[in-house]
Design a protein around this motif. Structure first.
Motif: not given
Lengths: 166, 166
Positions: B41-51, B14-18, B59-65, A141-147
């Motif tokens: 990579l982040i741009r592709h998934w957060v703003e680009g076609t990947g999103s 990133a998915r673990c962090a989320k 959701e997960s890659l928004s956490l990456v800096r 069980e994650g914090r509302g995210y299970n991927h």
């Protein structure tokens, strides 16, 4: 549907299997091309130049087997143990009558019965596989995210079931 | 030495962090080419076609800096929190005066202090980084084998520190 096997899946999961003392790790895929790919990967690290370059990979990849179906792999394990294997499905969603991590951890202390933990990649295990299992494990069980990736899920589940408690 | 950043590291961690509700996840690398790679990579998934293709990755890659040094990233976190960050090193070997998982889990319950967990790829964190940390976390003890991938180590450590106990 058959999801592609990635190098990272094989390496990461084999290293987890070795860390937590598992007896083996089956890659299940019906695709001949995938089976050949995994077999050549294993040969490289277990017998080939990779075994000299990185002996810790040899140790982990020695645990890897390849099989076309869950049934075939399950039969192999049952034959080896001379006792019917117990199949445990895993997944990201809740299932009626899940077994808890705590309860499964206790069951695994019975070292005379072989257990076969099943993990799905891509879209996860099918309903048919879950229904044909002896147990379905509760999800992480994650914090509302299970991927989680299957690699991360395997690491966490093996640690919860077999890792040191603190 | 600077180890290469892999796509799998970024996605899996990133998915673990989320999953475990972290505030952010820094990729630290001094190499400009690696920084550009991660940023694209982040741009592709957060703003680009990947999103659009896969919103759970957004959701997960928004956490990456991305940051060039641990100090720079630590300073950013301290500034954001208006409080000095506590750095926690991790690693596969025992270190004198390690903090246990149980004790660190308790410390993390103090939600007014920012904590910065450090993971190394390749050959792990340097002695210098460990000595400059506020804490060094105890290693994950396997069955005589401690060669987990950084991806698996992150998954297990976050679960032990922040996951549901059962």
């Amino acid at each position: 549907m058959a999801a592609a096997v990635t190098n990272f899946d094989v390496h990461d999961i084999a290293r987890c299997a070795k860390t937590f003392g598992l007896g083996g790790f089956y890659i299940i895929t019906p695709l001949k091309s995938q089976i050949r790919l995994v077999e050549s990967l294993i040969r490289h690290w277990v017998e080939g130049t990779g075994s000299v370059y990185n002996p810790t990979r040899k140790e982990s990849l020695s645990l890897v087997r390849v099989s076309k179906t869950i049934e075939e792999a399950g039969q192999e394990i049952s034959d080896l143990w001379q006792k019917k294997v117990k199949k445990v499905s895993t997944g990201a969603s809740r299932y009626p009558k899940c077994i808890s991590f705590r309860d499964l951890r206790e069951l695994l202390e019975d070292r005379s019965t072989p257990f076969f933990l099943l993990f799905g990649t891509g879209w996860g295990l099918t309903e048919e596989v879950k229904e044909g299992s002896d147990y379905v494990l509760a999800p992480i069980e994650g914090r509302g995210y299970n991927h989680l990736s299957v690699r991360s899920a395997v690491a966490i589940i093996l640690d919860r079931l077999l890792g040191d408690r603190f």
